[in-house]
Design an enzyme around this catalytic site. Structure first.
Site, PDB file in Angstrom:
ATOM      1  N   ARG A   1       0.307  41.281  30.570  1.00  0.00           N
ATOM      2  CA  ARG A   1       0.516  42.640  29.577  1.00  0.00           C
ATOM      3  C   ARG A   1       1.428  42.696  28.097  1.00  0.00           C
ATOM      4  NH1 ARG A   1      -1.687  47.676  30.230  1.00  0.00           N
ATOM      5  NH2 ARG A   1      -0.285  49.035  29.378  1.00  0.00           N
TER       6      ARG A   1
ATOM      7  N   LYS B   1      12.272  36.951  31.186  1.00  0.00           N
ATOM      8  CA  LYS B   1      10.826  36.715  31.051  1.00  0.00           C
ATOM      9  C   LYS B   1      10.419  37.714  29.259  1.00  0.00           C
ATOM     10  CE  LYS B   1       7.523  39.262  34.038  1.00  0.00           C
ATOM     11  NZ  LYS B   1       7.053  40.299  33.000  1.00  0.00           N
ATOM     12  N   ASN B   2      10.686  39.166  30.157  1.00  0.00           N
ATOM     13  CA  ASN B   2      10.621  40.226  29.125  1.00  0.00           C
ATOM     14  C   ASN B   2      10.793  40.510  27.826  1.00  0.00           C
ATOM     15  OD1 ASN B   2       8.624  41.369  31.376  1.00  0.00           O
ATOM     16  ND2 ASN B   2      10.154  42.333  31.752  1.00  0.00           N
TER      17      ASN B   2
ATOM     18  N   ARG C   1      -2.143  52.006  33.552  1.00  0.00           N
ATOM     19  CA  ARG C   1      -0.859  51.509  32.031  1.00  0.00           C
ATOM     20  C   ARG C   1      -1.182  52.341  31.028  1.00  0.00           C
ATOM     21  NH1 ARG C   1       2.062  46.410  34.185  1.00  0.00           N
ATOM     22  NH2 ARG C   1       3.667  46.443  33.040  1.00  0.00           N
ATOM     23  N   PRO C   2      -1.725  52.742  30.513  1.00  0.00           N
ATOM     24  CA  PRO C   2      -1.972  53.125  29.216  1.00  0.00           C
ATOM     25  C   PRO C   2      -1.053  52.691  28.043  1.00  0.00           C
ATOM     26  CG  PRO C   2      -1.193  55.694  29.856  1.00  0.00           C
ATOM     27  CD  PRO C   2      -0.187  54.384  31.104  1.00  0.00           C
ATOM     28  N   ILE C   3      -2.312  52.396  27.106  1.00  0.00           N
ATOM     29  CA  ILE C   3      -0.969  52.495  25.997  1.00  0.00           C
ATOM     30  C   ILE C   3      -1.298  53.572  25.018  1.00  0.00           C
ATOM     31  CG2 ILE C   3      -0.871  49.822  26.301  1.00  0.00           C
ATOM     32  CD1 ILE C   3      -3.407  49.726  23.646  1.00  0.00           C
ATOM     33  N   ASP C   4      -1.393  54.694  25.138  1.00  0.00           N
ATOM     34  CA  ASP C   4      -0.870  55.688  24.149  1.00  0.00           C
ATOM     35  C   ASP C   4      -0.277  55.659  23.161  1.00  0.00           C
ATOM     36  OD1 ASP C   4      -0.181  56.432  26.659  1.00  0.00           O
ATOM     37  OD2 ASP C   4      -0.349  58.761  26.176  1.00  0.00           O
TER      38      ASP C   4
ATOM     39  N   ARG D   1       4.559  34.018  37.844  1.00  0.00           N
ATOM     40  CA  ARG D   1       4.843  34.326  36.520  1.00  0.00           C
ATOM     41  C   ARG D   1       5.779  34.419  35.822  1.00  0.00           C
ATOM     42  NH1 ARG D   1       1.726  39.868  36.507  1.00  0.00           N
ATOM     43  NH2 ARG D   1       2.285  39.750  34.727  1.00  0.00           N
TER      44      ARG D   1
ATOM     45  N   CYS E   1      -0.123  43.049  36.095  1.00  0.00           N
ATOM     46  CA  CYS E   1       0.574  43.663  37.415  1.00  0.00           C
ATOM     47  C   CYS E   1       0.277  45.335  37.239  1.00  0.00           C
ATOM     48  CB  CYS E   1       1.503  44.020  37.872  1.00  0.00           C
ATOM     49  SG  CYS E   1       2.405  42.092  37.421  1.00  0.00           S
TER      50      CYS E   1
ATOM     51  N   ASP F   1      11.989  47.116  38.110  1.00  0.00           N
ATOM     52  CA  ASP F   1      11.048  45.409  38.619  1.00  0.00           C
ATOM     53  C   ASP F   1      12.230  45.209  39.608  1.00  0.00           C
ATOM     54  OD1 ASP F   1       9.595  45.957  36.535  1.00  0.00           O
ATOM     55  OD2 ASP F   1      10.657  44.497  34.892  1.00  0.00           O
TER      56      ASP F   1
HETATM   57  C1  EPZ Z   1       7.556  46.791  30.896  1.00  0.00           C
HETATM   58  O1  EPZ Z   1       6.342  47.161  30.823  1.00  0.00           O
HETATM   59  C2  EPZ Z   1       7.509  45.602  31.533  1.00  0.00           C
HETATM   60  N1  EPZ Z   1       6.613  44.230  31.153  1.00  0.00           N
HETATM   61  C3  EPZ Z   1       8.024  46.116  33.465  1.00  0.00           C
HETATM   62  O2  EPZ Z   1       8.180  44.859  33.918  1.00  0.00           O
HETATM   63  C4  EPZ Z   1       8.818  46.731  33.305  1.00  0.00           C
HETATM   64  O3  EPZ Z   1       7.924  47.600  34.327  1.00  0.00           O
HETATM   65  C5  EPZ Z   1       8.554  47.868  32.360  1.00  0.00           C
HETATM   66  O4  EPZ Z   1       8.695  47.752  30.732  1.00  0.00           O
HETATM   67  C6  EPZ Z   1       9.462  49.588  32.588  1.00  0.00           C
HETATM   68  O5  EPZ Z   1      11.114  48.764  32.448  1.00  0.00           O
HETATM   69  C7  EPZ Z   1       7.132  43.964  30.427  1.00  0.00           C
HETATM   70  O6  EPZ Z   1       7.567  43.922  29.426  1.00  0.00           O
HETATM   71  C8  EPZ Z   1       5.977  42.512  29.779  1.00  0.00           C
HETATM   72  P1  EPZ Z   1       6.266  51.600  30.144  1.00  0.00           P
HETATM   73  P2  EPZ Z   1       5.583  48.436  29.944  1.00  0.00           P
HETATM   74  O7  EPZ Z   1       5.848  50.704  28.917  1.00  0.00           O
HETATM   75  O8  EPZ Z   1       6.512  48.161  28.232  1.00  0.00           O
HETATM   76  C9  EPZ Z   1       4.253  55.396  30.898  1.00  0.00           C
HETATM   77  C10 EPZ Z   1       7.559  43.189  35.227  1.00  0.00           C
HETATM   78  O9  EPZ Z   1       7.911  43.075  36.719  1.00  0.00           O
HETATM   79  N2  EPZ Z   1       3.382  55.003  29.669  1.00  0.00           N
HETATM   80  O10 EPZ Z   1       7.926  50.988  30.028  1.00  0.00           O
HETATM   81  O11 EPZ Z   1       4.617  48.290  29.513  1.00  0.00           O
HETATM   82  C11 EPZ Z   1       3.653  54.198  31.616  1.00  0.00           C
HETATM   83  O12 EPZ Z   1       2.754  54.286  32.718  1.00  0.00           O
HETATM   84  C12 EPZ Z   1       6.853  44.218  34.405  1.00  0.00           C
HETATM   85  O13 EPZ Z   1       8.105  42.120  34.462  1.00  0.00           O
HETATM   86  C13 EPZ Z   1       2.492  55.472  29.347  1.00  0.00           C
HETATM   87  O14 EPZ Z   1       1.851  56.497  29.549  1.00  0.00           O
HETATM   88  O15 EPZ Z   1       6.003  49.540  30.830  1.00  0.00           O
HETATM   89  C14 EPZ Z   1       5.189  53.982  33.216  1.00  0.00           C
HETATM   90  O16 EPZ Z   1       5.092  55.217  33.527  1.00  0.00           O
HETATM   91  C15 EPZ Z   1       6.189  44.843  35.408  1.00  0.00           C
HETATM   92  N3  EPZ Z   1       2.043  55.421  27.744  1.00  0.00           N
HETATM   93  C16 EPZ Z   1       6.096  54.621  31.916  1.00  0.00           C
HETATM   94  O17 EPZ Z   1       5.325  55.037  31.082  1.00  0.00           O
HETATM   95  C17 EPZ Z   1       1.636  54.301  27.057  1.00  0.00           C
HETATM   96  O18 EPZ Z   1       1.538  54.235  25.940  1.00  0.00           O
HETATM   97  C18 EPZ Z   1       6.711  53.152  31.402  1.00  0.00           C
HETATM   98  O19 EPZ Z   1       6.316  52.455  30.800  1.00  0.00           O
HETATM   99  C19 EPZ Z   1       3.109  53.336  27.563  1.00  0.00           C
HETATM  100  C20 EPZ Z   1       3.679  53.843  29.309  1.00  0.00           C
END
Ligand code: EPZ
Length: 432
Positions: A93, A22-23, A122-125, A402, A117, A310
């Site tokens: 997402r 999926k991812n 879940r910021p995108i900063d 999903r 989820c 996950d």
């Molecule tokens: C991906 O989410 C996956 N989603 C998630 O899988 C998975 O849990 C996650 O990576 C971690 O492995 C998809 O691929 C669509 P991150 P993502 O950015 O990319 C912080 C599932 O169940 N962060 O790696 O959104 C954030 O808050 C889903 O399949 C910031 O602070 O996760 C977190 O603590 C759910 N600022 C950490 O980084 C940002 O701009 C990791 O998040 C981005 C992230």
């Protein structure tokens, strides 16, 4: 709204084929939006997140054609807009990947803020800071959750992430593929799906080196010809979920079409607990030898190659069925124990202190009606219900669909008694 009804307590036995990741595929569909010719994706999982992502791409003007259930031809050449603002954007997402892809394609991107989820902020900063370093600026105010970025031109840059982020790593890779000059990402995520997105882009004509390490170099190219067929890697998390389902039902299941090295973080822990894990070239067999007692252990989630967040809820079900007291430390998300009250309703003995869950082993779960609070939590409820004598209902089951292709068919194939039912209401539902 539908639920899953499970009559559990039956050991799962037999074979399960693992679907495409999926991812990985969500990142790759977005990547297909920035290439200059058509491509064909194989091993595409038939799950609702993929259908939503493809609809989104179609709304941009891309042509989508299903060749068969798992093969999709994508032609982005007629994309006519840089705006992705439909309600579908907020349903998943991964829609945030369209920011990087559309910036690379046309130097402009307008996006409604993404959903997905809910486990805390879940910021995108990190994504936005990196795009800014590459010369993109916000146009106007972010109103009604809609953001517009513009770059004239998009330039390669040095990007350092102070948190390892899967999404930000992929998004910057997408944007940088067609930017002027070289982008260097330091402290990049290393998940198998990062490598898969990079391999896809390279197959289409990009120049990305180092994916799978913590430094990725992207040498911008003006054109990505495309015209290539690419097969998506197997889903590490789906495979891990079925390994755990086999284990907690005292079953004996062989999983096919997976990459055993991707499963190592889970296989190692399961062996430590007492399970037998036998790896083939692209298979894993999971069972428990007679008279072996399954012992609890401690887990800590972290970015790849660490234990995947996950699989955290499913692994907690595994710990519930072991002896002694175990610890699960959630190190990635601030609030990913929302499902714990649901497992407690099934008799689990779990105490959460901030990001740590203390799990005391129980002999068996009790059947109950529980809610899938999110995708992986729902998968954990399925594992617990399969391990439980009696009938359990899991409401909010669309969340599970999903990310798990044909879960009912796959589980029935190994002897589970599971069906989809309409109209079950869980008085405790709080997020359906
Ligand atoms: C991906 O989410 C996956 N989603 C998630 O899988 C998975 O849990 C996650 O990576 C971690 O492995 C998809 O691929 C669509 P991150 P993502 O950015 O990319 C912080 C599932 O169940 N962060 O790696 O959104 C954030 O808050 C889903 O399949 C910031 O602070 O996760 C977190 O603590 C759910 N600022 C950490 O980084 C940002 O701009 C990791 O998040 C981005 C992230």
């Amino acid at each position: 709204m539908y639920s899953y009804k499970i009559n559990g307590g039956k050991p799962l036995k037999g074979d399960i084929n693992i679907s495409g990741s999926k991812n990985a595929v969500l990142g790759i569909i977005a990547a297909a939006m920035l290439i200059d010719g058509p491509c064909v994706l194989e091993n595409v999982p038939d799950i609702s997140d993929v259908r939503i992502m493809l609809n989104l791409c179609e709304s941009l003007g891309a042509e989508i054609e299903y060749k068969d259930e798992h093969t999709v031809r994508i032609d982005p050449t007629k994309i006519k807009t840089h705006e992705a603002v439909s309600a579908d954007v907020s349903r998943i997402r991964a829609s945030y990947y369209l920011l990087g892809a559309l910036l690379a394609r046309s130097g402009k991107a307008t996006l409604r803020l993404p959903g997905g989820c809910d486990f805390g902020q879940r910021p995108i900063d990190l994504h936005l800071k990196a795009f800014r370093a590459m010369g993109a600026r916000s146009v106007g105010k972010t109103t009604n959750g809609i953001i517009t970025l513009k770059a004239d031109p998009l330039r390669g840059a040095k990007v350092f992430f102070d948190i390892v982020s899967v999404g930000a790593t992929i998004n910057v890779m997408l944007a940088a593929t067609k930017a002027e000059g070289t982008t260097i990402i330091t402290n990049a995520a290393k998940e198998p799906h990062i490598v898969d997105v990079a391999n896809f882009l390279n197959a289409m004509g990009a120049r990305i080196k180092g994916a799978g390490t913590d430094t990725i170099r992207i040498y911008g190219v003006p054109v990505l010809p495309g015209n290539f067929t690419y097969s998506i890697i197997p889903d590490q998390i789906e495979a891990g979920t079925y390994m755990i389902a086999a284990a907690v039902t005292d079953g004996d299941v062989t999983l096919h079409n997976l990459i055993p090295t991707h499963m190592e973080p889970l296989s190692a822990k399961m062996r430590e607990m007492g399970y037998t894990i036998i790896e083939g070239d692209d298979t894993i067999r999971v069972f428990k030898e007679e008279d072996v007692e399954i012992e609890g252990t401690n887990f800590k989630t972290s970015p790849y190659p660490g234990f995947p967040t996950d699989l955290q809820p499913q692994a907690v079900v595994l710990l519930c069925k072991s002896t002694g007291i175990s610890k699960m430390h959630e190190n990635v998300w601030e609030n990913r124990f929302q499902y714990v009250p649901e497992l407690q309703r099934m008799g689990a003995n779990i105490n959460c202190i901030e990001r740590v869950a203390l799990v005391t082993g129980i002999k068996h779960f009790d059947p109950a009606t529980v809610t899938a609070t999110d995708l992986r939590a729902g998968a954990a409820m399925v594992c617990a219900a399969l391990a439980t004598e009696g009938t359990s209902y899991i409401t909010g089951a669309s969340k599970i669909d999903r990310g798990y292709e044909h879960i009912i068919t796959k589980l029935r194939g190994v002897g589970a008694d599971i069906e989809r039912v309409e109209g079950i209401v869980n008085m405790n539902d709080y997020d359906t």
